[in-house]
Write a protein that holds these residues in place. Structure first.
Motif, PDB file in Angstrom:
ATOM      1  N   GLU A   1       2.218   2.900   6.553  1.00  0.00           N
ATOM      2  CA  GLU A   1       1.488   2.799   5.296  1.00  0.00           C
ATOM      3  C   GLU A   1       0.890   1.413   5.083  1.00  0.00           C
ATOM      4  O   GLU A   1      -0.025   1.238   4.307  1.00  0.00           O
ATOM      5  CB  GLU A   1       2.407   3.170   4.117  1.00  0.00           C
TER       6      GLU A   1
ATOM      7  N   PRO B   1       4.052   7.759   0.989  1.00  0.00           N
ATOM      8  CA  PRO B   1       2.941   7.326   1.844  1.00  0.00           C
ATOM      9  C   PRO B   1       1.783   6.705   1.064  1.00  0.00           C
ATOM     10  O   PRO B   1       1.648   6.915  -0.136  1.00  0.00           O
ATOM     11  CB  PRO B   1       2.476   8.616   2.512  1.00  0.00           C
ATOM     12  N   ALA B   2       0.976   5.961   1.814  1.00  0.00           N
ATOM     13  CA  ALA B   2      -0.248   5.414   1.233  1.00  0.00           C
ATOM     14  C   ALA B   2      -1.342   6.483   1.226  1.00  0.00           C
ATOM     15  O   ALA B   2      -2.225   6.462   0.373  1.00  0.00           O
ATOM     16  CB  ALA B   2      -0.700   4.193   2.025  1.00  0.00           C
ATOM     17  N   GLY B   3      -1.311   7.391   2.201  1.00  0.00           N
ATOM     18  CA  GLY B   3      -2.285   8.477   2.236  1.00  0.00           C
ATOM     19  C   GLY B   3      -3.165   8.478   3.471  1.00  0.00           C
ATOM     20  O   GLY B   3      -3.612   9.516   3.926  1.00  0.00           O
TER      21      GLY B   3
ATOM     22  N   PRO C   1       0.801  -1.231   0.000  1.00  0.00           N
ATOM     23  CA  PRO C   1       0.000   0.000   0.000  1.00  0.00           C
ATOM     24  C   PRO C   1       0.835   1.284   0.000  1.00  0.00           C
ATOM     25  O   PRO C   1       0.264   2.355  -0.150  1.00  0.00           O
ATOM     26  CB  PRO C   1      -0.809  -0.108   1.286  1.00  0.00           C
ATOM     27  N   ALA C   2       2.143   1.200   0.168  1.00  0.00           N
ATOM     28  CA  ALA C   2       2.958   2.422   0.149  1.00  0.00           C
ATOM     29  C   ALA C   2       2.854   3.083  -1.217  1.00  0.00           C
ATOM     30  O   ALA C   2       2.720   2.409  -2.240  1.00  0.00           O
ATOM     31  CB  ALA C   2       4.420   2.094   0.464  1.00  0.00           C
ATOM     32  N   GLY C   3       2.920   4.397  -1.227  1.00  0.00           N
ATOM     33  CA  GLY C   3       2.955   5.148  -2.477  1.00  0.00           C
ATOM     34  C   GLY C   3       1.593   5.437  -3.091  1.00  0.00           C
ATOM     35  O   GLY C   3       1.512   6.173  -4.071  1.00  0.00           O
ATOM     36  N   ALA C   4       0.520   4.890  -2.511  1.00  0.00           N
ATOM     37  CA  ALA C   4      -0.799   5.093  -3.119  1.00  0.00           C
ATOM     38  C   ALA C   4      -1.174   6.577  -3.161  1.00  0.00           C
ATOM     39  O   ALA C   4      -1.917   7.005  -4.046  1.00  0.00           O
ATOM     40  CB  ALA C   4      -1.853   4.306  -2.347  1.00  0.00           C
ATOM     41  N   ALA C   5      -0.638   7.371  -2.216  1.00  0.00           N
ATOM     42  CA  ALA C   5      -0.982   8.797  -2.167  1.00  0.00           C
ATOM     43  C   ALA C   5      -0.419   9.554  -3.362  1.00  0.00           C
ATOM     44  O   ALA C   5      -0.950  10.604  -3.730  1.00  0.00           O
ATOM     45  CB  ALA C   5      -0.459   9.422  -0.872  1.00  0.00           C
ATOM     46  N   LEU C   6       0.651   9.068  -3.937  1.00  0.00           N
ATOM     47  CA  LEU C   6       1.263   9.740  -5.088  1.00  0.00           C
ATOM     48  C   LEU C   6       1.523   8.723  -6.198  1.00  0.00           C
ATOM     49  O   LEU C   6       2.611   8.162  -6.306  1.00  0.00           O
ATOM     50  CB  LEU C   6       2.578  10.432  -4.676  1.00  0.00           C
TER      51      LEU C   6
END
Lengths: 523, 363
Positions: free
Chosen positions: B156, B76-78, A87-92
């Protein structure tokens, strides 16, 4: 003997060199198909230099094809971007900060999947094979032929990227080109991923261009190996360039500056390379271009390539000169249409070249065609040209003192004999083809990229060991042993691994050993 | 004074964040993108000046915790920060009314904006340090006896926990090992305070200062002015060194990026070299002449020698040409209690704290 070719947006330049001596030079127009321009340049220098095809030991080509394709967002393929890390990186997500035009050109075919590593090599999540199989199915359904794979912390461990590539290749077949981020960039996910997507979007063009170059050589009867110059000033084989077209980015300015140092004999100076459309200003230190310290944007996209620190300004031989509401020069240019559009060549457009001829700085084309220009306007335009370049030099240099300035490139006739902030303005012999000379004298490199343990060996010793190994590899790639120097050292700490591990990347370069009918394959 | 943060403010805030980050606090570019995506999705963020906060407001501080060198890679995942924030709310059985930036600098200048946009709460124009520091207990509220815990921490991957600790130092110790296990990045929510406490124990106006510094650099560059001088002046500091980076020795030890850089002097500093000590943030600068040029808790800021753009710790590399600016910290840090938790001795350096104004007198 070797041939250096520089393919620019406006001109294709060629030189024939024996060692460091220029035997022949030619400046021809870049042709729509590119190939015929290269063939023209090669045959012209071979004829001028009286060199038969058998005497050519290597051909070095510097090209802006790939940079231009990205800048113009033309001839790019749509790319399937697979990122491993959820799930890491889903924000970007991938492409998050790309300009719309370029994003549209490569398509937003984004597949965010599980996988990726922590900084210490642990998996963030395991690779999900079913998820990747579904992605492969969708990639095939959308008819995409090129894939960019990025995985979090792949510079520390590239296994996930390789595993995903194998799986996708198995599903999609041999015709699909796959670019892996850990082979292209450094730590910094978005920037490395951006470069990988660019590379993927250029793979089809890479094959076309490589075939065209091979065809051009065949056409000229040359059987010698062909190299392309890379952004760090070293050469790569054409096969390597097909797989990694992004490695050619910014090779043009590097070649010009390397050519300028050879021609002028100056090791520390500012270099102004004026072409048809832009003037590139760089700084040489010890004969090598100063590197950019900040991230380099290409067509508005952030990348983390190591690039020469070059300031481009929109001023060249083909720059539009407008006299309406206040005098302006550039930034737009008639480009390769200069021989038709400029006044001195019988056209209707007032260009910077017309000003140079009218002001007596250059003498080509039809001087009479610019005889009617207002002398006051011409003087003002020449002053504007000098001021624009002087200001750019001032921004590039690191101290207030005046520096020697070497001016090269076909458009350098625009400049006068003096510039503010310059101790002298040097316009060396063969200045018009400095870039082709830089390509011809480009070097070969050797690289070490390995994980070392600092527990058993002190840092200094590890670095020395890596440097020695890189030097050996450069020699093995064809470099003259006494010419090899280390140009790049990078350490990535991998804390929390037993033994305080560090990943060390070292690059060494040297002159290509040539003249004894021996040219080993670079890279 | 900033009353609302929209997408248009983010470029300036990011530059200001890199300046106040004194090298650390994470990559402001990543922070800017995260804030931009949040504001695009949820709308602008309301900013409340400290003197307008009701006494009975319920305020929670938030930040990202971990190694900036990891953050540029593992994005980050958010959902992390909201999970940490909600964890504290449910532990205390109370909904927060305002969000307080834990530190001002780097990624953490904008981290609170992402949360504020996402949960629809206003953010205070203030922070707990007046700069950025590497450890959790290094905040002014510690000097006022405010507890860091209960602290929410989330990663995350979806892991989250709430910690109850006996001291702020313990919060740091336990959170640090959790952060390392989480992969060296996590989001935290801590230091829940009333509006009255926030007014007493934080540094006012620092979110605005962020935006103002960025604007100052941008506008000064536009007229080819001296951006380095402009930053130094606005912060009441001065340029202490100009030079070229000769070596960067970089390692990550116990969750911190520890760096020692040698800067070889140029121009007026030619012939002298400076050593810059960094643990996430720049903590000390010494001269080869033997003198201390500046130390924590004063701000040590590295700017590009030519443009005045701030350079983060990750961007430090051989050949960079830099100007080093030092500026005074919030005066409360200079008290014996303040120096005990953020002075040079705490970070393992054996020189005494010398206020930057005093080192100026010696050169």
């Amino acid at each position: 003997m070797r041939i250096g070719i520089d393919v620019g947006g406006t001109n294709t330049d060629g030189v024939l060199m024996d060692g460091l001596t220029v035997l022949a030079e030619i400046k021809t127009s870049t042709t729509e198909d590119v190939t015929s321009g290269i063939v023209n340049a090669i045959s012209a220098v071979m004829t001028d230099g009286d060199a038969p095809a058998e005497s050519i030991e290597a051909v070095m080509i510097g090209t802006t094809h790939f940079t231009n394709a990205v800048v113009e967002a033309r001839r790019l393929s749509e790319v399937a971007t697979v990122r491993l890390g959820l799930p890491a990186g889903a924000a970007l997500p991938p492409l998050v900060d790309w300009p719309a035009r370029l994003r549209d050109a490569v398509g937003t075919h984004v597949f965010m999947c599980h996988g990726g590593n922590e900084f210490d090599g642990r998996a963030i999540t395991p690779l999900d094979r079913d998820e990747l199989l579904r992605a492969a199915e969708e990639i095939a359904r959308r008819g995409l032929h090129t894939v960019a794979i990025s995985s979090i912390f792949s510079p520390v461990d590239g296994a996930f990227e390789r595993e995903a590539a194998e799986l996708l290749a198995g599903e999609l077949g041999e015709d699909v080109a796959i670019s892996l981020s850990h082979e292209i960039g450094r730590v910094g996910l978005l920037e490395r991923e951006n470069a990988t997507i660019m590379n993927a979007s250029l793979r089809r063009l890479g094959r076309t261009i490589a075939d065209a170059f091979r065809e051009a050589l065949r056409h000229s009867g040359i059987e010698a190996p062909v190299y392309l110059s890379q952004n760090d000033g070293t050469l790569m084989t054409i096969e390597h360039a097909e797989r990694y077209p992004v490695s050619t980015f910014a090779s043009g300015p590097t070649n010009s500056m390397r050519g300028a140092t050879l021609l002028s004999g100056l090791q520390d100076c500012a270099v102004v390379d004026i072409g048809g459309t832009t003037a590139d200003i760089g700084v040489l230190r010890d004969g090598f271009p100063r590197e950019a310290t900040t991230l380099v944007e290409i067509a508005g996209v952030r990348t983390n390539f190591r690039m020469p620190d070059v300031l481009p300004v929109g001023l060249g031989g083909g720059s539009y000169v407008r006299t309406g509401d206040g005098l302006t020069i550039g930034p737009d240019s008639v480009g390769y249409e200069l021989p038709q559009k400029a006044r001195i060549f019988g056209g209707e457009t007032l260009t910077a070249s017309d000003i140079a001829v009218a002001g007596g700085r250059a003498d080509f084309g039809d001087r009479a065609a610019v005889a009617d220009l207002d002398p006051a306007m011409v003087r003002e335009a020449l002053e504007l040209i000098d001021r624009t370049v002087a200001e750019a030099i001032d921004r590039m240099k690191t101290s207030a003192g005046a520096v020697p300035v070497v001016v090269v490139g076909g458009g350098s006739v625009l400049l006068g004999e003096q510039l503010e902030g310059a101790t002298e303005v040097v316009r060396p012999e063969h200045f018009g083809v400095a870039n082709a000379i830089g390509a011809a004298i480009a070097q070969v490199g050797g690289e070490v990229d390995a994980v070392f343990s600092l527990a058993e060996t002190p840092r200094e010793q590890v670095l020395e060991q890596a440097k020695a190994e890189a030097t050996e590899r450069a020699v093995a790639a064809g470099a003259l042993a006494d010419s090899v120097r280390v140009v790049d050292v990078e350490e990535v700490g991998l804390a929390y691994l037993p033994g305080n591990a560090v990943r060390v990347k070292v690059k060494a370069v040297g002159d290509l050993e040539i003249g004894r009918n021996r040219v080993a394959a670079g890279n | 004074m900033l009353r609302q943060v929209t997408e248009d403010h983010l470029d300036d805030i990011a530059i200001g964040a890199a300046i106040l980050g004194t090298g650390g606090g994470g990559n402001p570019y990543i922070g800017k993108l995260l804030a931009r995506e949040s504001i695009r999705e949820h709308g602008p963020v309301e900013v409340v000046p400290l003197d307008e906060v009701p006494d009975d407001a319920f305020v929670i501080s938030v930040a990202m915790m971990g190694a900036p060198t990891v953050m540029v890679e593992k994005l980050p995942a958010g959902h992390e920060l909201e999970r940490a924030f909600r964890a504290v709310e449910s532990y205390l059985g109370r909904r927060a009314t305002h969000i307080l930036p834990l530190e001002m600098g780097g990624l953490n200048s904008v981290t609170p904006l992402c949360l504020a946009a996402r949960v629809g709460l206003p953010v205070l124009d203030a922070d707990c340090m007046g700069r950025a520091f590497p450890e959790l207990q290094m905040v002014l509220p510690t000097l006022y006896g405010v507890a860091a815990s209960p602290m929410g921490i989330a990663d995350e991957k979806g892991n989250a926990s709430v910690m109850e600790t006996i001291s702020n130092r313990w919060t740091e110790t336990l959170a640090r090992s959790t952060v390392v296990d989480m992969g060296c990045t996590a989001m935290i929510a801590c230091y829940s305070v009333s509006g009255a406490q926030a007014r007493e124990a934080t540094v006012p106006g620092t979110l605005s200062l962020n935006e103002e510094l960025g604007r100052l650099v941008r506008e000064t560059q536009a007229v080819n002015g001296d951006a380095i001088g402009a930053v130094a002046e606005r912060l009441g500091g001065r340029r202490i060194f100009s030079g070229k980076i000769g070596d960067v020795d970089r390692k990550t030890v116990a969750g911190f990026a520890r760096v020692e850089s040698r800067i070889d002097g140029l121009d007026g500093d030619a012939g002298v070299s400076m050593t810059l000590y960094t643990q996430n943030e720049h903590l000390a600068a010494t001269s080869s002449d033997g003198g201390v040029l500046a130390t924590t808790p004063d701000l040590i800021i590295v700017l590009d020698l030519e443009t005045g753009d701030p350079i983060t710790t990750e961007e430090l590399r051989y050949g960079c040409r830099v100007a080093v600016v030092a500026a005074p910290c919030d005066p409360r840090w200079r008290s014996p209690e303040g120096l005990e938790i953020v002075g040079p001795a705490y970070f393992g350096y054996d020189f005494d704290y010398v206020p930057v104004e005093a080192t100026a007198a010696r050169t």
